[in-house]
Motif scaffolding. Structure first.
Motif, PDB file in Angstrom:
ATOM      1  N   TYR A 344       0.821  -1.285  -0.089  1.00 43.61           N
ATOM      2  CA  TYR A 344      -0.184   0.067   0.078  1.00 43.61           C
ATOM      3  C   TYR A 344       0.709   1.102   0.058  1.00 43.61           C
ATOM      4  O   TYR A 344       1.827   1.419   0.779  1.00 43.61           O
ATOM      5  CB  TYR A 344      -0.925   0.092   1.285  1.00 43.61           C
ATOM      6  N   ASP A 345       0.466   2.089  -0.793  1.00 45.44           N
ATOM      7  CA  ASP A 345       1.309   3.474  -0.786  1.00 45.44           C
ATOM      8  C   ASP A 345       0.333   4.719  -1.013  1.00 45.44           C
ATOM      9  O   ASP A 345       0.016   5.436  -1.599  1.00 45.44           O
ATOM     10  CB  ASP A 345       2.144   3.510  -2.024  1.00 45.44           C
ATOM     11  N   PRO A 346      -0.355   4.934   0.447  1.00 43.66           N
ATOM     12  CA  PRO A 346      -1.331   5.909   0.723  1.00 43.66           C
ATOM     13  C   PRO A 346      -0.626   7.462   0.319  1.00 43.66           C
ATOM     14  O   PRO A 346      -1.405   8.152  -0.083  1.00 43.66           O
ATOM     15  CB  PRO A 346      -1.598   5.714   2.041  1.00 43.66           C
ATOM     16  N   LEU A 347       0.538   7.398   0.579  1.00 42.66           N
ATOM     17  CA  LEU A 347       1.278   8.813   0.305  1.00 42.66           C
ATOM     18  C   LEU A 347       1.725   9.047  -1.039  1.00 42.66           C
ATOM     19  O   LEU A 347       2.517   9.914  -1.277  1.00 42.66           O
ATOM     20  CB  LEU A 347       2.398   8.987   1.444  1.00 42.66           C
ATOM     21  N   HIS A 348       1.681   7.944  -1.832  1.00 40.15           N
ATOM     22  CA  HIS A 348       2.117   7.901  -3.389  1.00 40.15           C
ATOM     23  C   HIS A 348       3.616   8.187  -3.085  1.00 40.15           C
ATOM     24  O   HIS A 348       4.110   9.006  -4.069  1.00 40.15           O
ATOM     25  CB  HIS A 348       1.631   9.158  -4.085  1.00 40.15           C
ATOM     26  N   THR A 349       4.291   7.632  -2.339  1.00 39.98           N
ATOM     27  CA  THR A 349       5.973   7.747  -2.297  1.00 39.98           C
ATOM     28  C   THR A 349       6.576   7.309  -3.474  1.00 39.98           C
ATOM     29  O   THR A 349       7.812   7.736  -3.657  1.00 39.98           O
ATOM     30  CB  THR A 349       6.372   7.022  -1.052  1.00 39.98           C
ATOM     31  N   THR A 367       2.805  -1.171   4.107  1.00 39.22           N
ATOM     32  CA  THR A 367       2.431   0.021   3.947  1.00 39.22           C
ATOM     33  C   THR A 367       3.727   1.036   3.933  1.00 39.22           C
ATOM     34  O   THR A 367       4.484   1.289   4.870  1.00 39.22           O
ATOM     35  CB  THR A 367       1.611   0.672   4.980  1.00 39.22           C
ATOM     36  N   PHE A 368       3.703   1.616   2.659  1.00 36.46           N
ATOM     37  CA  PHE A 368       4.814   2.707   2.805  1.00 36.46           C
ATOM     38  C   PHE A 368       4.768   4.068   3.565  1.00 36.46           C
ATOM     39  O   PHE A 368       3.347   4.481   3.766  1.00 36.46           O
ATOM     40  CB  PHE A 368       4.912   3.333   1.299  1.00 36.46           C
ATOM     41  N   ALA A 369       5.734   4.564   4.360  1.00 37.74           N
ATOM     42  CA  ALA A 369       5.746   5.458   5.062  1.00 37.74           C
ATOM     43  C   ALA A 369       6.368   6.475   4.910  1.00 37.74           C
ATOM     44  O   ALA A 369       7.448   6.307   3.767  1.00 37.74           O
ATOM     45  CB  ALA A 369       5.855   4.966   6.584  1.00 37.74           C
ATOM     46  N   ALA A 370       6.194   7.829   5.323  1.00 34.37           N
ATOM     47  CA  ALA A 370       7.141   8.992   5.099  1.00 34.37           C
ATOM     48  C   ALA A 370       8.621   8.882   5.379  1.00 34.37           C
ATOM     49  O   ALA A 370       9.483   9.229   4.920  1.00 34.37           O
ATOM     50  CB  ALA A 370       6.354  10.311   5.349  1.00 34.37           C
ATOM     51  N   ALA A 371       8.678   8.430   6.929  1.00 35.80           N
ATOM     52  CA  ALA A 371       9.849   8.227   7.393  1.00 35.80           C
ATOM     53  C   ALA A 371      10.601   7.100   7.003  1.00 35.80           C
ATOM     54  O   ALA A 371      10.225   6.007   6.521  1.00 35.80           O
ATOM     55  CB  ALA A 371       9.723   7.999   8.838  1.00 35.80           C
ATOM     56  N   LYS A 372      11.920   7.219   6.807  1.00 35.62           N
ATOM     57  CA  LYS A 372      12.981   6.245   6.506  1.00 35.62           C
ATOM     58  C   LYS A 372      13.655   5.589   7.400  1.00 35.62           C
ATOM     59  O   LYS A 372      14.038   6.357   8.263  1.00 35.62           O
ATOM     60  CB  LYS A 372      13.895   7.013   5.514  1.00 35.62           C
ATOM     61  N   ALA A 373      13.642   4.383   7.574  1.00 37.35           N
ATOM     62  CA  ALA A 373      14.337   3.555   8.832  1.00 37.35           C
ATOM     63  C   ALA A 373      15.749   3.325   8.259  1.00 37.35           C
ATOM     64  O   ALA A 373      15.889   2.739   7.244  1.00 37.35           O
ATOM     65  CB  ALA A 373      13.706   2.401   8.996  1.00 37.35           C
ATOM     66  N   THR A 374      16.707   3.870   8.919  1.00 37.75           N
ATOM     67  CA  THR A 374      18.182   3.787   8.520  1.00 37.75           C
ATOM     68  C   THR A 374      18.802   3.459  10.048  1.00 37.75           C
ATOM     69  O   THR A 374      19.209   4.258  10.668  1.00 37.75           O
ATOM     70  CB  THR A 374      18.851   5.055   7.791  1.00 37.75           C
ATOM     71  N   TYR A 375      19.309   2.271  10.080  1.00 37.55           N
ATOM     72  CA  TYR A 375      19.960   1.680  11.284  1.00 37.55           C
ATOM     73  C   TYR A 375      20.864   0.633  11.044  1.00 37.55           C
ATOM     74  O   TYR A 375      20.767  -0.095  10.343  1.00 37.55           O
ATOM     75  CB  TYR A 375      18.877   1.238  12.396  1.00 37.55           C
ATOM     76  N   GLU A 400      19.235  -1.690   8.264  1.00 41.25           N
ATOM     77  CA  GLU A 400      18.196  -1.483   7.666  1.00 41.25           C
ATOM     78  C   GLU A 400      18.124  -0.205   6.898  1.00 41.25           C
ATOM     79  O   GLU A 400      18.710   0.832   7.468  1.00 41.25           O
ATOM     80  CB  GLU A 400      17.087  -1.251   8.735  1.00 41.25           C
ATOM     81  N   ILE A 401      17.659  -0.109   5.628  1.00 37.01           N
ATOM     82  CA  ILE A 401      17.446   1.045   4.663  1.00 37.01           C
ATOM     83  C   ILE A 401      15.950   0.689   4.212  1.00 37.01           C
ATOM     84  O   ILE A 401      15.929  -0.078   3.226  1.00 37.01           O
ATOM     85  CB  ILE A 401      18.437   0.998   3.936  1.00 37.01           C
ATOM     86  N   HIS A 402      15.136   1.093   4.692  1.00 32.89           N
ATOM     87  CA  HIS A 402      13.500   1.138   4.116  1.00 32.89           C
ATOM     88  C   HIS A 402      12.609   2.072   4.652  1.00 32.89           C
ATOM     89  O   HIS A 402      12.626   2.686   5.454  1.00 32.89           O
ATOM     90  CB  HIS A 402      12.961  -0.527   4.404  1.00 32.89           C
ATOM     91  N   MET A 403      11.461   2.288   3.666  1.00 33.26           N
ATOM     92  CA  MET A 403      10.555   3.311   4.304  1.00 33.26           C
ATOM     93  C   MET A 403       9.124   2.600   4.258  1.00 33.26           C
ATOM     94  O   MET A 403       8.171   3.337   4.380  1.00 33.26           O
ATOM     95  CB  MET A 403      10.424   4.303   3.017  1.00 33.26           C
ATOM     96  N   GLY A 404       9.136   1.348   4.577  1.00 35.66           N
ATOM     97  CA  GLY A 404       7.828   0.389   4.450  1.00 35.66           C
ATOM     98  C   GLY A 404       7.829  -0.137   5.909  1.00 35.66           C
ATOM     99  O   GLY A 404       8.821  -0.478   6.764  1.00 35.66           O
ATOM    100  N   GLN A 405       6.474  -0.372   6.492  1.00 32.51           N
ATOM    101  CA  GLN A 405       6.243  -1.352   7.487  1.00 32.51           C
ATOM    102  C   GLN A 405       5.362  -2.162   7.294  1.00 32.51           C
ATOM    103  O   GLN A 405       4.402  -2.191   6.518  1.00 32.51           O
ATOM    104  CB  GLN A 405       5.445   0.016   8.597  1.00 32.51           C
TER     105      GLN A 405
END
Length: 509
Positions: A344-349, A367-375, A400-405
């Motif tokens: 799902y891409d509700p923010l059309h990222t 589901t794609f999110a606006a925040a990017k996880a980088t750890y 990790e490098i991703h923008m999805g949950q």
């Protein structure tokens, strides 16, 4: 004041990154405090530092060769192409947003140069030698006015430049002469020497060409570097995939990596390729898939677009056919998302689509999110069903490098637990496996760099084929160190280091 040397090329993929890695190792072995630097990278192969900041992979390899922990000062600007002439812009390790190529080059690039200058200032405080890598060619006149990675950097740092050409691609003499002709006079003066890279055969046969170059350009040829087989050095971007194996070769185990159009972090699989019983190859069409023992879906900078490509190209159908015949699947990051039932891409990222159907081979939704996880992370897989085996990974390292949950429909499934992020304890799920052991996915990059886990997984494949297990003899970090030393020895043997030292001393007495 630090001494500089800069490597620029007559085009992309002439070997600048590898030669910069070699110089970092040569200076490091001499006892110098050397650090790599590249002002701006455009690459999908990235890395996460201990602080959770993102940088280009090539400078990570160069940092390792220099005996350093990677830091974003080594690569302050990173562009990650997303498609349609658009890139995610990352400054000092943090995403700024997506920009079109036009908006970036004509409106933002010169602002990004402030980050470049600040990074160089920090490096100068702590190191005595800085090895700078350029990008593409300094003679790309359409980009010249907004360039922040080639001659603008050389002028700012007053860094002497070595111009590199790839003789294996052909036209190296014309490329060197032509590049110099297209430079402005003050830029041409900064070029203090030439390097001819990737020569095959008897190097003495190239002596007449060396004499011609020196006479024609007035620049010394510092070296003719031989073509080096089996480099074992992390590559910067997907251009280097052209040199990688595209068909299965002899080996007990054949592993197919799907070469997605926006494939990212393909260095995840370099450790697998180093194993003596593995033939690893990259597949870009359905007809080349063959009958592998394992299929890997890698990361992607445009998961939905690459998922559509999988279907349109017929590769998805070929993967599912092999899966029905018992071939196991592994998905990493974007590949993990693709194996699920829906994205799902509700923010059309990524696209204008609100949702896209996944391959349906794992009971997960993303589901794609606006925040990017980088750890940077540590993780554990207490009981991973894989074919007939149950694997464990009590202390796995990766990032990790991703923008999805991603959520899991069946909580009883085996899941990978992240136990720390950037040094902070946590208990988060970042991977899922089918109960039947035929597929699993994870957000953790670098999973196969964990020696025992990698060998246990390969031995499960061997058991499935009726082959005896092998010991975990490969220590991947040690193997990389050997590759760096080998590279440095070969380059040092064919490069005039005395002349190089003189050039650097003259520029910065």
């Amino acid at each position: 004041m630090a001494r500089y040397i800069m490597l620029q090329g007559t085009s992309s993929h002439v070997g600048k990154s590898v030669l910069a890695t070699a110089l970092c190792r040569i200076f490091y072995r001499r006892g110098q405090r050397v650090v790599p630097f590249k002002a701006q990278n455009m690459a999908l192969n990235s890395y996460v530092t201990k602080e959770g900041l993102e940088m280009g992979r090539a400078q990570v390899a160069q940092a390792e060769a220099a005996g350093l922990e990677p830091s974003v000062e080594m690569n302050p600007v990173l562009l990650k192409p997303t498609g349609n002439s658009c890139s995610q812009v990352i400054i000092d390790g943090r995403p700024l947003g997506n920009m079109s190529a036009r908006d970036y080059h004509t409106g933002y690039a010169l602002k990004a140069f402030d980050a470049v200058k600040a990074a160089l200032a920090k490096l100068e405080e702590n190191y005595d030698t800085i090895v700078i890598e350029g990008a593409g060619s300094p003679a790309e006149v359409n980009l010249h006015d907004h360039d922040i990675v080639n001659m603008r950097v050389a002028k700012y740092a007053q860094a002497p430049v070595l111009l590199v050409a790839d003789v294996d691609r052909g036209g190296s003499l014309a490329a060197l002469v032509g590049t110099l002709e297209l430079l402005e006079p003050d830029e041409r003066d900064l070029v203090r020497g030439l390097i001819v890279n990737r020569f095959r055969g008897d190097i003495s046969l190239f002596d007449p060409a060396v004499a011609f170059l020196e006479q024609k350009t007035g620049k010394p040829v510092l070296g003719v570097i031989p073509y080096i087989e089996d480099l074992g050095i992390d590559e910067e971007d997907s251009v280097s995939l052209e040199d990688k194996q595209s068909l299965p070769a002899a080996g007990d185990l054949q592993i197919a990596v799907i070469r997605l159009p926006k494939i990212s972090n393909f260095t995840d699989f370099d450790s697998l390729a180093e194993e003596k019983d593995v033939s690893l190859y990259y597949v870009s069409d359905a007809g080349s898939l063959g009958q592998p023992d394992l299929i890997i879906l890698p990361g992607s900078k445009n998961t939905t677009g690459d998922l559509q490509w999988l279907r349109q190209s017929g590769v998805a159908a070929a993967i599912k056919e092999r899966y029905r015949n018992g071939t196991p699947l592994i998905g990493i990051c974007g590949g993990y998302q693709m194996l699920g039932t829906a994205i799902y891409d509700p923010l059309h990222t990524e696209t204008d689509c609100d949702a896209i159907e996944g391959l349906g081979l794992l009971p997960v939704e993303t589901t794609f999110a606006a925040a990017k996880a980088t750890y940077q992370v540590t993780a554990q897989w207490q009981a991973l069903p894989f074919l007939e085996a149950t694997l464990t990974g009590p202390s796995l390292k990766g990032y990790e490098i991703h923008m999805g949950q991603t959520t899991v429909a069946d909580r009883e499934l085996s899941q990978l637990t992240v136990t720390s992020r950037s040094g902070r304890p946590c208990a988060l799920k970042a991977g899922t496996a089918r109960k039947d052991g035929q597929a699993f996915g994870t957000y953790v990059h670098g999973l196969f760099d964990n020696d025992q886990f990698r060998r246990d997984l390969l031995n499960a494949l061997r058991q499935h084929k009726g082959l005896p297990p092998l010991g975990a003899d490969l220590r991947y970090d040690d193997e990389k160190e050997r590759h760096y030393d080998r590279l440095a020895r070969i380059v040092a043997a064919h490069l005039d280091l005395d002349k190089l030292d003189a050039i650097m001393r003259e520029a910065h007495p």
